[in-house]
Design a protein around this motif. Sequence first.
Motif, PDB file in Angstrom:
ATOM      1  N   LEU A 154       0.843  -1.203   0.000  1.00  0.00           N
ATOM      2  CA  LEU A 154       0.000   0.000   0.000  1.00  0.00           C
ATOM      3  C   LEU A 154       0.875   1.248   0.000  1.00  0.00           C
ATOM      4  N   ILE A 155       0.343   2.324  -0.595  1.00  0.00           N
ATOM      5  CA  ILE A 155       1.041   3.620  -0.634  1.00  0.00           C
ATOM      6  C   ILE A 155       0.285   4.569   0.296  1.00  0.00           C
ATOM      7  N   TYR A 156       1.005   5.164   1.218  1.00  0.00           N
ATOM      8  CA  TYR A 156       0.392   6.086   2.187  1.00  0.00           C
ATOM      9  C   TYR A 156       0.967   7.491   2.045  1.00  0.00           C
ATOM     10  N   VAL A 157       0.148   8.496   2.363  1.00  0.00           N
ATOM     11  CA  VAL A 157       0.692   9.849   2.527  1.00  0.00           C
ATOM     12  C   VAL A 157       0.248  10.400   3.876  1.00  0.00           C
ATOM     13  N   SER A 158       1.086  11.274   4.450  1.00  0.00           N
ATOM     14  CA  SER A 158       0.730  11.927   5.715  1.00  0.00           C
ATOM     15  C   SER A 158      -0.005  13.236   5.418  1.00  0.00           C
ATOM     16  N   GLY A 159      -0.787  13.692   6.388  1.00  0.00           N
ATOM     17  CA  GLY A 159      -1.405  15.018   6.328  1.00  0.00           C
ATOM     18  C   GLY A 159      -2.324  15.196   5.141  1.00  0.00           C
ATOM     19  N   THR A 160      -2.315  16.422   4.583  1.00  0.00           N
ATOM     20  CA  THR A 160      -3.151  16.727   3.418  1.00  0.00           C
ATOM     21  C   THR A 160      -2.269  17.262   2.296  1.00  0.00           C
ATOM     22  N   LEU A 186      -4.088  28.223   4.100  1.00  0.00           N
ATOM     23  CA  LEU A 186      -3.352  27.720   2.931  1.00  0.00           C
ATOM     24  C   LEU A 186      -2.028  28.458   2.731  1.00  0.00           C
ATOM     25  N   THR A 187      -2.002  29.773   2.971  1.00  0.00           N
ATOM     26  CA  THR A 187      -0.739  30.504   2.795  1.00  0.00           C
ATOM     27  C   THR A 187       0.242  30.116   3.909  1.00  0.00           C
ATOM     28  N   ARG A 188      -0.296  29.789   5.085  1.00  0.00           N
ATOM     29  CA  ARG A 188       0.586  29.320   6.159  1.00  0.00           C
ATOM     30  C   ARG A 188       1.203  27.960   5.806  1.00  0.00           C
ATOM     31  N   ARG A 189       0.411  27.121   5.165  1.00  0.00           N
ATOM     32  CA  ARG A 189       0.933  25.806   4.733  1.00  0.00           C
ATOM     33  C   ARG A 189       2.067  25.994   3.717  1.00  0.00           C
ATOM     34  N   TYR A 190       1.988  27.064   2.898  1.00  0.00           N
ATOM     35  CA  TYR A 190       3.065  27.364   1.950  1.00  0.00           C
ATOM     36  C   TYR A 190       4.299  27.903   2.683  1.00  0.00           C
ATOM     37  N   HIS A 191       4.067  28.838   3.616  1.00  0.00           N
ATOM     38  CA  HIS A 191       5.199  29.490   4.291  1.00  0.00           C
ATOM     39  C   HIS A 191       5.894  28.582   5.305  1.00  0.00           C
ATOM     40  N   ILE A 192       5.109  27.820   6.066  1.00  0.00           N
ATOM     41  CA  ILE A 192       5.667  27.064   7.203  1.00  0.00           C
ATOM     42  C   ILE A 192       5.387  25.576   7.026  1.00  0.00           C
ATOM     43  N   LEU A 241      -7.398  15.672   1.382  1.00  0.00           N
ATOM     44  CA  LEU A 241      -7.409  17.125   1.178  1.00  0.00           C
ATOM     45  C   LEU A 241      -7.929  17.816   2.430  1.00  0.00           C
ATOM     46  N   SER A 242      -7.465  19.037   2.665  1.00  0.00           N
ATOM     47  CA  SER A 242      -7.986  19.823   3.790  1.00  0.00           C
ATOM     48  C   SER A 242      -9.376  20.348   3.432  1.00  0.00           C
ATOM     49  N   ASN A 243     -10.119  20.780   4.450  1.00  0.00           N
ATOM     50  CA  ASN A 243     -11.424  21.392   4.177  1.00  0.00           C
ATOM     51  C   ASN A 243     -11.277  22.615   3.297  1.00  0.00           C
ATOM     52  N   ALA A 244     -10.210  23.393   3.552  1.00  0.00           N
ATOM     53  CA  ALA A 244      -9.997  24.617   2.750  1.00  0.00           C
ATOM     54  C   ALA A 244      -9.801  24.247   1.279  1.00  0.00           C
ATOM     55  N   ALA A 245      -9.007  23.194   1.021  1.00  0.00           N
ATOM     56  CA  ALA A 245      -8.770  22.774  -0.375  1.00  0.00           C
ATOM     57  C   ALA A 245     -10.059  22.256  -0.997  1.00  0.00           C
ATOM     58  N   ARG A 246     -10.834  21.470  -0.230  1.00  0.00           N
ATOM     59  CA  ARG A 246     -12.114  20.950  -0.763  1.00  0.00           C
ATOM     60  C   ARG A 246     -13.068  22.073  -1.143  1.00  0.00           C
ATOM     61  N   ASN A 247     -13.116  23.104  -0.298  1.00  0.00           N
ATOM     62  CA  ASN A 247     -13.997  24.241  -0.598  1.00  0.00           C
ATOM     63  C   ASN A 247     -13.601  24.907  -1.901  1.00  0.00           C
ATOM     64  N   ILE A 248     -12.288  25.069  -2.113  1.00  0.00           N
ATOM     65  CA  ILE A 248     -11.832  25.705  -3.352  1.00  0.00           C
ATOM     66  C   ILE A 248     -12.178  24.820  -4.557  1.00  0.00           C
ATOM     67  N   LEU A 249     -11.985  23.495  -4.399  1.00  0.00           N
ATOM     68  CA  LEU A 249     -12.274  22.586  -5.522  1.00  0.00           C
ATOM     69  C   LEU A 249     -13.754  22.585  -5.889  1.00  0.00           C
ATOM     70  N   SER A 250     -14.634  22.896  -4.910  1.00  0.00           N
ATOM     71  CA  SER A 250     -16.065  22.900  -5.245  1.00  0.00           C
ATOM     72  C   SER A 250     -16.370  23.980  -6.283  1.00  0.00           C
ATOM     73  N   HIS A 256      -8.219  20.075  -9.356  1.00  0.00           N
ATOM     74  CA  HIS A 256      -8.011  18.839  -8.580  1.00  0.00           C
ATOM     75  C   HIS A 256      -6.740  18.075  -9.001  1.00  0.00           C
ATOM     76  N   PRO A 257      -6.564  17.750 -10.315  1.00  0.00           N
ATOM     77  CA  PRO A 257      -5.343  17.014 -10.682  1.00  0.00           C
ATOM     78  C   PRO A 257      -4.065  17.792 -10.351  1.00  0.00           C
ATOM     79  N   GLN A 258      -4.138  19.123 -10.416  1.00  0.00           N
ATOM     80  CA  GLN A 258      -2.927  19.924 -10.171  1.00  0.00           C
ATOM     81  C   GLN A 258      -2.438  19.817  -8.725  1.00  0.00           C
ATOM     82  N   LEU A 259      -3.343  19.459  -7.793  1.00  0.00           N
ATOM     83  CA  LEU A 259      -2.918  19.329  -6.396  1.00  0.00           C
ATOM     84  C   LEU A 259      -1.922  18.180  -6.241  1.00  0.00           C
TER      85      LEU A 259
END
Length: 323
Positions: A154-160, A186-192, A241-250, A256-259
């Motif tokens: 199996l292939i696993y990923v951590s977090g979102t 989302l900008t915090r996820r980019y910075h930190i 995906l995070s809730n923030a990412a899901r909201n944007i994808l809606s 979606h593929p670009q994520l």
Amino acid sequence: MNEFDIIANYFAPLSQSCNGAMGLKDDAALLRINDSYELVATKDALVENVHFFKHDTPANIASKLIRVNLSDLAAMGAKPLGYLLALVMPRNTDEAWLKAFSDSLANECHIFGGALLGGDTVTHDGPLTLTLTALGAVKRDQAFRRAGAKEGELIYVSGTIGDSFLGLNILKKELKNISPEAEKFLTRRYHIPQPRITLGRKLKGIATACTDISDGLAADLGHICECSGVGADITIESVPLSNAARNILSSHPELHPQLLSGGDDYELIFTAGEDKKDDIARIATTLGLPLTAIGRITAGSKVRVLDATGKEVHLSKKGYTHT
Ligand code: ADP
Ligand code: MG
């Protein structure tokens, strides 16, 4: 020539006399220091206007510099020991900047462990350029490699996944009308980035191959496949995906593929046998960190991204490279 061709053609031949350099194909190099431990060494550079914006705060630049390197130590299952910093700065850099930058570095050392061991300081007329070498330790023969994944695992990923890509697009004003809470997250996820040091150390004896996601999920899974001589099938719907990412994808489903190819996630992607499912679930609960199975290793040689009906989703760009 992309950055991987340059490394393979010009630099990998220089690593041949050291097995632990792994042909310059892994997250870090391993050097045997005694019968019990191996030294883990990795280096990353951050350049103004390439990896961060000119107006980014010195605290954020310091955090990102140390954390992207720690992410490579995490991918090897290593414990941080120390850092060497080369600071190449514009002539007009003031003391307030240096104070904020060094305070932030001190704070990161306090959080993750390890001390500043040395480096170099240079001023010039060009852009702010930083390189950091991170050194860590791992018990002999226990470091993870990108090689080691086997068919059926199996292939696993951590977090979102994809938060940082969306954060960067918000900062570049390419994504607009985002709620203030989602923008902040989302900008915090980019910075930190959050280097998964504790997770890496807990995966000993469980993961068969591991890398961190810096170039994009599909590209970094591709690195595991190439080094392990296998393929992989993952389903796009199972990528967490995070809730923030899901909201944007809606409202932007085309993103979606670009994520999966965006990069800068600094999560871990690893493989493990089916029999390790319960151990992995327990680690996820202990750390309060989602560990999600997104697909399986195959006998092939390609990473295939499938939709819910089993049709292949084509990613326009598998991952980020700098040249
Ligand atoms: P990561 O994303 O894990 O930091 P990279 O994709 O940047 O890794 O690099 C891939 C591999 O190539 C690593 O093992 C790295 O140490 C090595 N590498 C990259 N550039 C150079 C270079 N100029 N000289 C020697 N090794 C390099
Ligand atoms: Mg890496």
